[in-house]
Scaffold this motif. Structure first.
Motif, PDB file in Angstrom:
ATOM      1  N   ASN A   9      76.234-118.223 105.721  1.00 53.42           N
ATOM      2  CA  ASN A   9      75.487-119.271 105.025  1.00 53.42           C
ATOM      3  C   ASN A   9      75.302-120.417 106.029  1.00 53.42           C
ATOM      4  O   ASN A   9      75.648-120.265 107.195  1.00 53.42           O
ATOM      5  CB  ASN A   9      76.202-119.714 103.738  1.00 53.42           C
ATOM      6  N   ASP A  10      74.766-121.535 105.571  1.00 48.27           N
ATOM      7  CA  ASP A  10      74.473-122.640 106.485  1.00 48.27           C
ATOM      8  C   ASP A  10      75.714-123.366 107.001  1.00 48.27           C
ATOM      9  O   ASP A  10      75.601-124.269 107.823  1.00 48.27           O
ATOM     10  CB  ASP A  10      73.537-123.652 105.819  1.00 48.27           C
ATOM     11  N   ARG A  11      76.891-122.963 106.557  1.00 47.95           N
ATOM     12  CA  ARG A  11      78.126-123.605 107.031  1.00 47.95           C
ATOM     13  C   ARG A  11      79.126-122.630 107.623  1.00 47.95           C
ATOM     14  O   ARG A  11      80.187-123.043 108.080  1.00 47.95           O
ATOM     15  CB  ARG A  11      78.802-124.363 105.881  1.00 47.95           C
ATOM     16  N   THR A  12      78.801-121.312 107.610  1.00 48.15           N
ATOM     17  CA  THR A  12      79.791-120.324 108.047  1.00 48.15           C
ATOM     18  C   THR A  12      79.152-119.214 108.874  1.00 48.15           C
ATOM     19  O   THR A  12      78.163-118.622 108.466  1.00 48.15           O
ATOM     20  CB  THR A  12      80.490-119.674 106.830  1.00 48.15           C
ATOM     21  N   GLN A  22      86.960-110.791 115.925  1.00 47.38           N
ATOM     22  CA  GLN A  22      86.078-111.596 115.089  1.00 47.38           C
ATOM     23  C   GLN A  22      86.740-112.908 114.695  1.00 47.38           C
ATOM     24  O   GLN A  22      87.957-112.970 114.495  1.00 47.38           O
ATOM     25  CB  GLN A  22      85.686-110.829 113.835  1.00 47.38           C
ATOM     26  N   TYR A  23      85.897-113.942 114.582  1.00 48.18           N
ATOM     27  CA  TYR A  23      86.352-115.283 114.256  1.00 48.18           C
ATOM     28  C   TYR A  23      85.444-115.887 113.198  1.00 48.18           C
ATOM     29  O   TYR A  23      84.236-115.652 113.190  1.00 48.18           O
ATOM     30  CB  TYR A  23      86.311-116.176 115.508  1.00 48.18           C
ATOM     31  N   ASN A  24      86.039-116.683 112.322  1.00 45.06           N
ATOM     32  CA  ASN A  24      85.286-117.466 111.358  1.00 45.06           C
ATOM     33  C   ASN A  24      84.977-118.808 112.027  1.00 45.06           C
ATOM     34  O   ASN A  24      85.886-119.493 112.495  1.00 45.06           O
ATOM     35  CB  ASN A  24      86.129-117.676 110.096  1.00 45.06           C
ATOM     36  N   VAL A  25      83.710-119.155 112.086  1.00 37.21           N
ATOM     37  CA  VAL A  25      83.287-120.423 112.676  1.00 37.21           C
ATOM     38  C   VAL A  25      82.670-121.259 111.559  1.00 37.21           C
ATOM     39  O   VAL A  25      81.645-120.890 110.985  1.00 37.21           O
ATOM     40  CB  VAL A  25      82.277-120.200 113.818  1.00 37.21           C
ATOM     41  N   ALA A  26      83.344-122.373 111.227  1.00 37.47           N
ATOM     42  CA  ALA A  26      82.864-123.276 110.186  1.00 37.47           C
ATOM     43  C   ALA A  26      82.071-124.403 110.832  1.00 37.47           C
ATOM     44  O   ALA A  26      82.452-124.920 111.889  1.00 37.47           O
ATOM     45  CB  ALA A  26      84.043-123.830 109.395  1.00 37.47           C
ATOM     46  N   LEU A  27      80.979-124.790 110.189  1.00 37.18           N
ATOM     47  CA  LEU A  27      80.106-125.843 110.692  1.00 37.18           C
ATOM     48  C   LEU A  27      80.159-127.049 109.773  1.00 37.18           C
ATOM     49  O   LEU A  27      80.364-126.917 108.561  1.00 37.18           O
ATOM     50  CB  LEU A  27      78.658-125.338 110.775  1.00 37.18           C
ATOM     51  N   GLU A  28      79.945-128.220 110.341  1.00 34.69           N
ATOM     52  CA  GLU A  28      79.826-129.438 109.538  1.00 34.69           C
ATOM     53  C   GLU A  28      78.540-129.363 108.710  1.00 34.69           C
ATOM     54  O   GLU A  28      77.626-128.602 109.026  1.00 34.69           O
ATOM     55  CB  GLU A  28      79.778-130.671 110.445  1.00 34.69           C
ATOM     56  N   LYS A  29      78.452-130.184 107.670  1.00 37.27           N
ATOM     57  CA  LYS A  29      77.246-130.256 106.842  1.00 37.27           C
ATOM     58  C   LYS A  29      76.065-130.726 107.670  1.00 37.27           C
ATOM     59  O   LYS A  29      76.230-131.434 108.654  1.00 37.27           O
ATOM     60  CB  LYS A  29      77.444-131.238 105.695  1.00 37.27           C
ATOM     61  N   GLY A  30      74.876-130.320 107.252  1.00 36.37           N
ATOM     62  CA  GLY A  30      73.679-130.872 107.868  1.00 36.37           C
ATOM     63  C   GLY A  30      72.712-129.863 108.444  1.00 36.37           C
ATOM     64  O   GLY A  30      71.547-130.176 108.624  1.00 36.37           O
ATOM     65  N   CYS A  31      73.140-128.656 108.750  1.00 38.17           N
ATOM     66  CA  CYS A  31      72.228-127.658 109.294  1.00 38.17           C
ATOM     67  C   CYS A  31      71.678-126.785 108.169  1.00 38.17           C
ATOM     68  O   CYS A  31      72.382-126.479 107.210  1.00 38.17           O
ATOM     69  CB  CYS A  31      72.929-126.789 110.331  1.00 38.17           C
ATOM     70  N   THR A  32      70.413-126.402 108.311  1.00 33.41           N
ATOM     71  CA  THR A  32      69.765-125.591 107.280  1.00 33.41           C
ATOM     72  C   THR A  32      68.983-124.454 107.911  1.00 33.41           C
ATOM     73  O   THR A  32      68.585-124.527 109.073  1.00 33.41           O
ATOM     74  CB  THR A  32      68.804-126.440 106.427  1.00 33.41           C
ATOM     75  N   ASP A  59      82.575-128.375 119.460  1.00 36.20           N
ATOM     76  CA  ASP A  59      81.463-127.801 120.210  1.00 36.20           C
ATOM     77  C   ASP A  59      80.295-127.691 119.225  1.00 36.20           C
ATOM     78  O   ASP A  59      80.393-128.145 118.085  1.00 36.20           O
ATOM     79  CB  ASP A  59      81.826-126.419 120.753  1.00 36.20           C
ATOM     80  N   PHE A  60      79.218-127.083 119.621  1.00 36.85           N
ATOM     81  CA  PHE A  60      78.059-127.011 118.735  1.00 36.85           C
ATOM     82  C   PHE A  60      77.305-125.712 118.934  1.00 36.85           C
ATOM     83  O   PHE A  60      77.467-125.030 119.941  1.00 36.85           O
ATOM     84  CB  PHE A  60      77.129-128.203 118.969  1.00 36.85           C
ATOM     85  N   ILE A  61      76.498-125.382 117.935  1.00 32.56           N
ATOM     86  CA  ILE A  61      75.533-124.307 118.103  1.00 32.56           C
ATOM     87  C   ILE A  61      74.150-124.942 118.111  1.00 32.56           C
ATOM     88  O   ILE A  61      73.925-125.971 117.475  1.00 32.56           O
ATOM     89  CB  ILE A  61      75.629-123.212 117.013  1.00 32.56           C
ATOM     90  N   THR A  62      73.267-124.342 118.859  1.00 30.01           N
ATOM     91  CA  THR A  62      71.879-124.778 118.894  1.00 30.01           C
ATOM     92  C   THR A  62      71.052-123.736 118.169  1.00 30.01           C
ATOM     93  O   THR A  62      71.131-122.545 118.477  1.00 30.01           O
ATOM     94  CB  THR A  62      71.380-124.930 120.339  1.00 30.01           C
ATOM     95  N   CYS A  74      74.186-128.026 115.574  1.00 27.17           N
ATOM     96  CA  CYS A  74      75.164-128.013 114.486  1.00 27.17           C
ATOM     97  C   CYS A  74      76.584-128.097 115.053  1.00 27.17           C
ATOM     98  O   CYS A  74      76.970-127.270 115.877  1.00 27.17           O
ATOM     99  CB  CYS A  74      75.026-126.732 113.672  1.00 27.17           C
ATOM    100  N   LEU A  75      77.341-129.055 114.579  1.00 24.91           N
ATOM    101  CA  LEU A  75      78.697-129.283 115.054  1.00 24.91           C
ATOM    102  C   LEU A  75      79.667-128.273 114.437  1.00 24.91           C
ATOM    103  O   LEU A  75      79.647-128.034 113.230  1.00 24.91           O
ATOM    104  CB  LEU A  75      79.137-130.701 114.701  1.00 24.91           C
ATOM    105  N   ILE A  76      80.520-127.697 115.265  1.00 25.22           N
ATOM    106  CA  ILE A  76      81.544-126.757 114.803  1.00 25.22           C
ATOM    107  C   ILE A  76      82.751-127.551 114.319  1.00 25.22           C
ATOM    108  O   ILE A  76      83.297-128.365 115.059  1.00 25.22           O
ATOM    109  CB  ILE A  76      81.945-125.789 115.936  1.00 25.22           C
ATOM    110  N   SER A  77      83.162-127.301 113.064  1.00 24.47           N
ATOM    111  CA  SER A  77      84.317-128.018 112.520  1.00 24.47           C
ATOM    112  C   SER A  77      85.621-127.253 112.713  1.00 24.47           C
ATOM    113  O   SER A  77      86.689-127.861 112.801  1.00 24.47           O
ATOM    114  CB  SER A  77      84.113-128.335 111.037  1.00 24.47           C
ATOM    115  N   SER A  78      85.547-125.907 112.781  1.00 25.20           N
ATOM    116  CA  SER A  78      86.765-125.141 113.044  1.00 25.20           C
ATOM    117  C   SER A  78      86.427-123.725 113.495  1.00 25.20           C
ATOM    118  O   SER A  78      85.343-123.214 113.195  1.00 25.20           O
ATOM    119  CB  SER A  78      87.669-125.077 111.805  1.00 25.20           C
ATOM    120  N   VAL A  79      87.355-123.135 114.228  1.00 23.68           N
ATOM    121  CA  VAL A  79      87.253-121.732 114.662  1.00 23.68           C
ATOM    122  C   VAL A  79      88.599-121.097 114.371  1.00 23.68           C
ATOM    123  O   VAL A  79      89.637-121.598 114.796  1.00 23.68           O
ATOM    124  CB  VAL A  79      86.970-121.624 116.187  1.00 23.68           C
ATOM    125  N   SER A  80      88.586-120.007 113.603  1.00 20.01           N
ATOM    126  CA  SER A  80      89.852-119.320 113.293  1.00 20.01           C
ATOM    127  C   SER A  80      89.654-117.818 113.349  1.00 20.01           C
ATOM    128  O   SER A  80      88.619-117.298 112.937  1.00 20.01           O
ATOM    129  CB  SER A  80      90.360-119.751 111.914  1.00 20.01           C
TER     130      SER A  80
END
Length: 86
Positions: A9-12, A22-32, A59-62, A74-80
């Motif tokens: 989704n727009d945050r995961t 494999q890793y779960n990468v969570a993103l901050e709000k704001g990307c669509t 870090d961020f994704i473009t 989009c700013l990455i809020s966590s990587v697990s």
């Protein structure tokens, strides 16, 4: 560095490294519209705190412009790590 990603989704994202972990990468709000791009870019530094040494918190994704959405950063809020590969 080439890594694969699956947009949930727009945050995961689920990101798979070169050796199949494999890793779960969570993103901050704001990307669509993250499901539109054919590729995502990762803005990174070399770190060893998550096991996925190429990306980490703050870090961020473009996301390229596509499907009517502008280019986004989009700013990455966590990587697990995922407990078990899917």
């Amino acid at each position: 560095l080439r890594i694969e990603s699956e947009v949930l989704n727009d945050r995961t994202l689920i990101v798979t490294d070169r050796v199949g972990r494999q890793y779960n990468v969570a993103l901050e709000k704001g990307c669509t519209g993250l499901s539109w791009p054919m590729a995502l870019g990762f803005g990174t530094g070399l770190r060893g705190d998550t096991g996925l040494t190429c990306i980490a918190r703050n870090d961020f994704i473009t996301v390229p412009a596509n499907g009517g959405y502008p280019r986004q950063r989009c700013l990455i809020s966590s990587v697990s790590p995922l407990a078990m590969n899917r």
